[in-house]
Design an enzyme around this catalytic site. Structure first.
Site, PDB file in Angstrom:
ATOM      1  N   PRO A  45     171.624  -1.554  -5.738  1.00 27.96           N
ATOM      2  CA  PRO A  45     171.182  -2.260  -6.944  1.00 27.96           C
ATOM      3  C   PRO A  45     172.320  -2.450  -7.948  1.00 27.96           C
ATOM      4  O   PRO A  45     173.244  -1.644  -7.990  1.00 27.96           O
ATOM      5  CB  PRO A  45     170.109  -1.339  -7.528  1.00 27.96           C
ATOM      6  CG  PRO A  45     170.304  -0.008  -6.887  1.00 27.96           C
ATOM      7  CD  PRO A  45     170.999  -0.231  -5.585  1.00 27.96           C
ATOM      8  N   ASP A  46     172.264  -3.515  -8.729  1.00 26.77           N
ATOM      9  CA  ASP A  46     173.242  -3.678  -9.814  1.00 26.77           C
ATOM     10  C   ASP A  46     172.735  -2.897 -11.031  1.00 26.77           C
ATOM     11  O   ASP A  46     171.754  -2.156 -10.929  1.00 26.77           O
ATOM     12  CB  ASP A  46     173.511  -5.168 -10.116  1.00 26.77           C
ATOM     13  CG  ASP A  46     172.297  -5.904 -10.661  1.00 26.77           C
ATOM     14  OD1 ASP A  46     171.266  -5.258 -10.921  1.00 26.77           O
ATOM     15  OD2 ASP A  46     172.380  -7.137 -10.836  1.00 26.77           O
ATOM     16  N   PHE A  47     173.414  -3.032 -12.169  1.00 21.00           N
ATOM     17  CA  PHE A  47     172.974  -2.322 -13.372  1.00 21.00           C
ATOM     18  C   PHE A  47     171.900  -3.101 -14.113  1.00 21.00           C
ATOM     19  O   PHE A  47     170.875  -2.563 -14.475  1.00 21.00           O
ATOM     20  CB  PHE A  47     174.156  -2.146 -14.339  1.00 21.00           C
ATOM     21  CG  PHE A  47     175.014  -0.949 -14.056  1.00 21.00           C
ATOM     22  CD1 PHE A  47     174.723  -0.085 -13.014  1.00 21.00           C
ATOM     23  CD2 PHE A  47     176.113  -0.681 -14.851  1.00 21.00           C
ATOM     24  CE1 PHE A  47     175.519   1.018 -12.772  1.00 21.00           C
ATOM     25  CE2 PHE A  47     176.919   0.422 -14.614  1.00 21.00           C
ATOM     26  CZ  PHE A  47     176.623   1.270 -13.574  1.00 21.00           C
ATOM     27  N   ARG A  48     172.218  -4.368 -14.378  1.00 20.16           N
ATOM     28  CA  ARG A  48     171.499  -5.053 -15.447  1.00 20.16           C
ATOM     29  C   ARG A  48     170.451  -6.063 -15.015  1.00 20.16           C
ATOM     30  O   ARG A  48     169.786  -6.627 -15.883  1.00 20.16           O
ATOM     31  CB  ARG A  48     172.507  -5.712 -16.388  1.00 20.16           C
ATOM     32  CG  ARG A  48     173.346  -4.674 -17.123  1.00 20.16           C
ATOM     33  CD  ARG A  48     174.407  -5.259 -18.018  1.00 20.16           C
ATOM     34  NE  ARG A  48     175.203  -4.200 -18.630  1.00 20.16           N
ATOM     35  CZ  ARG A  48     176.204  -3.565 -18.026  1.00 20.16           C
ATOM     36  NH1 ARG A  48     176.548  -3.893 -16.798  1.00 20.16           N
ATOM     37  NH2 ARG A  48     176.862  -2.602 -18.639  1.00 20.16           N
ATOM     38  N   ASN A 119     183.361  -2.637  -8.953  1.00 17.18           N
ATOM     39  CA  ASN A 119     182.478  -1.847  -8.106  1.00 17.18           C
ATOM     40  C   ASN A 119     183.121  -0.534  -7.677  1.00 17.18           C
ATOM     41  O   ASN A 119     184.336  -0.434  -7.518  1.00 17.18           O
ATOM     42  CB  ASN A 119     182.046  -2.652  -6.880  1.00 17.18           C
ATOM     43  CG  ASN A 119     181.176  -3.822  -7.280  1.00 17.18           C
ATOM     44  OD1 ASN A 119     180.710  -3.883  -8.411  1.00 17.18           O
ATOM     45  ND2 ASN A 119     180.960  -4.739  -6.364  1.00 17.18           N
ATOM     46  N   ASP A 121     181.696   1.098  -4.972  1.00 18.52           N
ATOM     47  CA  ASP A 121     181.084   1.356  -3.664  1.00 18.52           C
ATOM     48  C   ASP A 121     182.056   1.303  -2.491  1.00 18.52           C
ATOM     49  O   ASP A 121     181.672   1.601  -1.355  1.00 18.52           O
ATOM     50  CB  ASP A 121     179.911   0.405  -3.429  1.00 18.52           C
ATOM     51  CG  ASP A 121     180.302  -1.077  -3.568  1.00 18.52           C
ATOM     52  OD1 ASP A 121     181.467  -1.415  -3.277  1.00 18.52           O
ATOM     53  OD2 ASP A 121     179.434  -1.878  -3.956  1.00 18.52           O
ATOM     54  N   HIS A 138     187.200   0.187 -12.382  1.00 20.06           N
ATOM     55  CA  HIS A 138     186.388   1.317 -12.853  1.00 20.06           C
ATOM     56  C   HIS A 138     186.462   2.490 -11.879  1.00 20.06           C
ATOM     57  O   HIS A 138     185.550   3.305 -11.816  1.00 20.06           O
ATOM     58  CB  HIS A 138     184.931   0.863 -13.070  1.00 20.06           C
ATOM     59  CG  HIS A 138     184.810  -0.179 -14.146  1.00 20.06           C
ATOM     60  ND1 HIS A 138     183.704  -0.964 -14.324  1.00 20.06           N
ATOM     61  CD2 HIS A 138     185.683  -0.552 -15.123  1.00 20.06           C
ATOM     62  CE1 HIS A 138     183.907  -1.789 -15.353  1.00 20.06           C
ATOM     63  NE2 HIS A 138     185.103  -1.559 -15.847  1.00 20.06           N
ATOM     64  N   CYS A 170     184.842  23.072  -9.368  1.00 13.62           N
ATOM     65  CA  CYS A 170     186.265  23.291  -9.098  1.00 13.62           C
ATOM     66  C   CYS A 170     186.441  24.529  -8.223  1.00 13.62           C
ATOM     67  O   CYS A 170     185.775  25.551  -8.420  1.00 13.62           O
ATOM     68  CB  CYS A 170     186.999  23.485 -10.421  1.00 13.62           C
ATOM     69  SG  CYS A 170     188.772  23.637 -10.235  1.00 13.62           S
ATOM     70  N   GLY A 211     179.312 -12.281  -9.073  1.00 10.24           N
ATOM     71  CA  GLY A 211     178.422 -11.122  -9.143  1.00 10.24           C
ATOM     72  C   GLY A 211     178.690 -10.165 -10.288  1.00 10.24           C
ATOM     73  O   GLY A 211     178.571  -8.961 -10.131  1.00 10.24           O
TER      74      GLY A 211
END
Ligand code: CNA
Length: 280
Positions: A45-48, A119, A121, A138, A170, A211
């Protein structure tokens, strides 16, 4: 109204003209800018997007606000929502889309100058686009480290933790800080590679933007670095980022996969694209 502006570089503001421009002008420096919308057809799924987007479906994680899932200070106090999401998004569960393969095809043909992706992913890499061609603006799930002492955690331990829905810590006993994939959270700096390459679009001879809602800065400014006379194509469900306002902007509103298939067809590459996608 802006659609009426006569083009300067292209013959008309259509994919056919873009294909002609690529072939006749021997275009070799294409920048591609992408976001979550190129991976929705893979099942991520995308965010918005309303209803189907992640933000619309985060209620079950009991977050104070949707973006908190990627907020570094929220993560420090409560890493569970992020790791719930990581379990769903983690690379290895999804297959690249036709759009990812189209970018690989551009690379194979020696036409890709750089891919800027938001992305996380890793599907571009899985489609075979080499890491050095990609600016992961990102970050990505490809590596991870302690948020306190920055010590890296080996992939095998990370994968096991995500699979078993545990929050990795850690390995240094004196530290025991939270581990986070090297994806950029709100409140964190973008990777150095983004800053190093951010003006590269100025030397492109074509930009393809696909996209993305172009709502996250500084990524959202990348299309503005493309020179005025250089065509920019937007392939997206909706019009975004003021694209369409320049004389040589071409808007292809609809699914990314359908848009790249049309462009590939206009270029005479459709069989090659389908073949590549079948083999990926
Ligand atoms: P966004 O804000 O959710 O926007 C997605 C855009 O794509 C919207 O304009 C949609 O209309 C459009 N869209 C959705 N599906 C399609 C489709 N099939 N064809 C054409 N257009 C489509 O996502 P952005 O990437 O713009 O926002 C930036 C965030 C999202 C980055 O920080 C990413 O890390 C983050 N994200 C990444 C993934 C991923 O890695 N696959 C998934 C979800 C969010």
């Amino acid at each position: 109204i802006e659609d009426d502006i006569p083009p300067q570089t292209l013959e008309s503001r259509t994919l056919e003209s873009v294909a002609k421009y690529i072939t006749e002008r021997k275009v070799r420096r294409i920048v591609v800018m992408t976001g979550a919308g190129i991976s929705t057809a893979a099942g991520i799924p995308d965010f918005r997007s309303p209803d189907t987007g992640l933000y619309a479906n985060l209620a079950r994680l009991n977050l104070p606000y949707a973006e908190a899932v990627f907020d570094i200070s929220y993560f420090r106090n409560n890493p569970l929502p992020f790791y719930t999401l990581a379990h769903e998004l983690y690379p290895g569960r999804y297959r690249p889309t036709v759009t990812h393969c189209f970018i690989k095809l551009l690379y194979d043909k020696g036409l890709l100058l750089k891919l800027f992706t938001q992305n996380i992913d890793c599907l571009e890499r899985e489609a075979g686009v080499p890491g050095e061609m990609i600016v992961e603006a990102h970050g990505s799930f490809a590596s991870q480290r302690c948020i306190e002492c920055k010590t890296e955690l080996p992939d095998t331990i990370m994968k096991k933790a995500v699979r078993e829905r545990e929050v990795p810590r850690c390995l240094r006993k004196t530290c025991n800080g939270l581990v986070k994939p090297d994806i950029v959270f709100f409140g964190e700096a973008l990777p150095e590679a983004f800053h190093r390459n951010r003006t590269l679009p100025a030397s492109a001879d074509l930009a393809i933007i696909m996209g993305t809602s172009l709502s996250v800065q500084p990524f959202a400014s990348l299309p503005s670095y493309v020179r005025e006379e250089t065509p920019r194509i937007l392939i997206n469900l909706e019009r975004v980022g003021g694209l369409g306002s320049r004389a040589d902007d071409v808007l292809i509103l609809g699914e990314c996969d359908a848009g790249v298939r049309k462009l590939a067809d206009a270029l005479g590459w459709l069989d090659e694209l389908e073949d590549l996608w079948q083999r990926t």
